[in-house]
Motif scaffolding. Structure first.
Motif, mmCIF file in Angstrom:
data_model
loop_
_atom_site.group_PDB
_atom_site.id
_atom_site.type_symbol
_atom_site.label_atom_id
_atom_site.label_comp_id
_atom_site.label_asym_id
_atom_site.label_seq_id
_atom_site.Cartn_x
_atom_site.Cartn_y
_atom_site.Cartn_z
ATOM 1 N N ILE A 45 37.062 35.272 42.937
ATOM 2 C CA ILE A 45 36.812 34.737 44.278
ATOM 3 C C ILE A 45 38.045 33.992 44.785
ATOM 4 C CG2 ILE A 45 35.452 33.048 45.579
ATOM 5 C CD1 ILE A 45 33.048 33.917 43.780
ATOM 6 N N ASP A 46 38.672 33.216 43.910
ATOM 7 C CA ASP A 46 39.880 32.479 44.280
ATOM 8 C C ASP A 46 40.999 33.442 44.688
ATOM 9 O OD1 ASP A 46 41.451 30.042 44.518
ATOM 10 O OD2 ASP A 46 42.490 30.705 42.696
ATOM 11 N N MET A 47 41.156 34.543 43.938
ATOM 12 C CA MET A 47 42.185 35.522 44.265
ATOM 13 C C MET A 47 41.909 36.163 45.624
ATOM 14 S SD MET A 47 42.845 37.363 40.542
ATOM 15 C CE MET A 47 42.439 38.900 41.285
ATOM 16 N N VAL A 48 40.663 36.521 45.889
ATOM 17 C CA VAL A 48 40.307 37.147 47.160
ATOM 18 C C VAL A 48 40.554 36.180 48.315
ATOM 19 C CG1 VAL A 48 38.395 38.080 48.526
ATOM 20 C CG2 VAL A 48 38.670 38.775 46.146
ATOM 21 N N GLU A 49 40.164 34.920 48.129
ATOM 22 C CA GLU A 49 40.361 33.919 49.185
ATOM 23 C C GLU A 49 41.843 33.676 49.462
ATOM 24 O OE1 GLU A 49 38.079 30.488 48.016
ATOM 25 O OE2 GLU A 49 36.211 31.388 48.724
ATOM 26 N N LYS A 50 42.655 33.598 48.416
ATOM 27 C CA LYS A 50 44.096 33.406 48.613
ATOM 28 C C LYS A 50 44.706 34.598 49.339
ATOM 29 C CE LYS A 50 45.177 30.229 44.906
ATOM 30 N NZ LYS A 50 45.894 29.997 43.652
ATOM 31 N N PHE A 51 44.260 35.797 48.977
ATOM 32 C CA PHE A 51 44.785 36.998 49.621
ATOM 33 C C PHE A 51 44.416 37.013 51.100
ATOM 34 C CE2 PHE A 51 44.607 41.451 50.902
ATOM 35 C CZ PHE A 51 45.849 41.893 50.480
ATOM 36 N N ARG A 52 43.130 36.784 51.385
ATOM 37 C CA ARG A 52 42.640 36.845 52.770
ATOM 38 C C ARG A 52 43.108 35.668 53.620
ATOM 39 N NH1 ARG A 52 36.341 38.374 51.809
ATOM 40 N NH2 ARG A 52 36.647 40.577 51.307
ATOM 41 N N ASN A 53 43.074 34.470 53.057
ATOM 42 C CA ASN A 53 43.319 33.259 53.850
ATOM 43 C C ASN A 53 44.771 32.790 53.860
ATOM 44 O OD1 ASN A 53 40.559 33.197 54.394
ATOM 45 N ND2 ASN A 53 40.141 31.934 52.608
ATOM 46 N N GLU A 54 45.548 33.206 52.861
ATOM 47 C CA GLU A 54 46.934 32.743 52.799
ATOM 48 C C GLU A 54 47.928 33.885 53.002
ATOM 49 O OE1 GLU A 54 47.491 30.514 49.178
ATOM 50 O OE2 GLU A 54 45.701 29.325 49.535
ATOM 51 N N PHE A 55 47.848 34.912 52.128
ATOM 52 C CA PHE A 55 48.861 35.958 52.176
ATOM 53 C C PHE A 55 48.754 36.820 53.424
ATOM 54 C CE2 PHE A 55 50.120 40.368 51.227
ATOM 55 C CZ PHE A 55 51.492 40.163 51.178
ATOM 56 N N GLN A 56 47.579 37.347 53.733
ATOM 57 C CA GLN A 56 47.456 38.243 54.881
ATOM 58 C C GLN A 56 47.859 37.575 56.202
ATOM 59 O OE1 GLN A 56 43.494 40.025 54.318
ATOM 60 N NE2 GLN A 56 44.526 42.001 54.154
ATOM 61 N N PRO A 57 47.399 36.351 56.504
ATOM 62 C CA PRO A 57 47.858 35.719 57.751
ATOM 63 C C PRO A 57 49.375 35.464 57.770
ATOM 64 C CG PRO A 57 45.899 34.603 56.942
ATOM 65 C CD PRO A 57 46.345 35.542 55.863
ATOM 66 N N ALA A 58 49.924 35.060 56.624
ATOM 67 C CA ALA A 58 51.370 34.821 56.561
ATOM 68 C C ALA A 58 52.131 36.128 56.732
ATOM 69 C CB ALA A 58 51.740 34.163 55.229
ATOM 70 N N ASN A 59 51.623 37.205 56.148
ATOM 71 C CA ASN A 59 52.282 38.496 56.281
ATOM 72 C C ASN A 59 52.176 39.020 57.713
ATOM 73 O OD1 ASN A 59 53.842 40.446 54.826
ATOM 74 N ND2 ASN A 59 52.106 41.855 54.937
ATOM 75 N N GLU A 60 51.035 38.795 58.354
ATOM 76 C CA GLU A 60 50.881 39.199 59.756
ATOM 77 C C GLU A 60 51.858 38.439 60.649
ATOM 78 O OE1 GLU A 60 49.158 41.731 61.159
ATOM 79 O OE2 GLU A 60 48.727 42.275 59.088
ATOM 80 N N ALA A 61 52.026 37.141 60.396
ATOM 81 C CA ALA A 61 52.981 36.339 61.171
ATOM 82 C C ALA A 61 54.408 36.842 60.945
ATOM 83 C CB ALA A 61 52.860 34.867 60.788
ATOM 84 N N TYR A 62 54.710 37.197 59.709
ATOM 85 C CA TYR A 62 56.033 37.728 59.378
ATOM 86 C C TYR A 62 56.274 39.047 60.107
ATOM 87 C CZ TYR A 62 59.737 39.797 56.459
ATOM 88 O OH TYR A 62 60.889 40.399 56.017
#
Length: 110
Positions: A45-62
């Motif tokens: 669950i922690d991995m999924v949340e980090k992927f969805r809430n941290e990495f994906q938004p940061a990658n979209e901004a990039y």
């Protein structure tokens, strides 16, 4: 010979300068995902949340920053290459996360 060396230097300088043109774009690091067994549902669950809430938004901004850079700068091909790499990085991380989820589900069913 000297002329070729100068032309090569100019080409290299152009390639080196291109990343500086998009320097304001901050490339996020892909999350570290396990290759094998996940210790528990909380870790998954922690991995999924980090992927969805941290990495994906940061990658979209990039990616948005890179797209904005394309319209601003003349070195579009280098920026497009970075954009393609950002997309590929996200897809690779998502596939690895999905594989970890499947592995976890299979082990939970056993």
């Amino acid at each position: 010979m000297k002329k070729n060396f100068v032309l090569t230097g100019i080409c290299l300088a152009t390639l080196i300068a291109t990343p500086a043109l998009a320097a304001k774009c901050v490339k996020p690091e892909a999350p570290v995902l396990p290759d094998a067994y996940i210790s528990g549902s909380e870790q998954l669950i922690d991995m999924v949340e980090k992927f969805r809430n941290e990495f994906q938004p940061a990658n979209e901004a990039y990616k948005k920053c890179l797209l904005d850079s394309i319209s601003t700068y003349a070195h579009k091909s280098a920026i497009e290459t970075k954009l393609a790499f950002a997309n590929a990085t996200e897809v690779k991380a998502a596939k690895k996360l999905n594989a970890a989820i499947r592995e976890f589900n299979e082990q939970s069913e056993s």
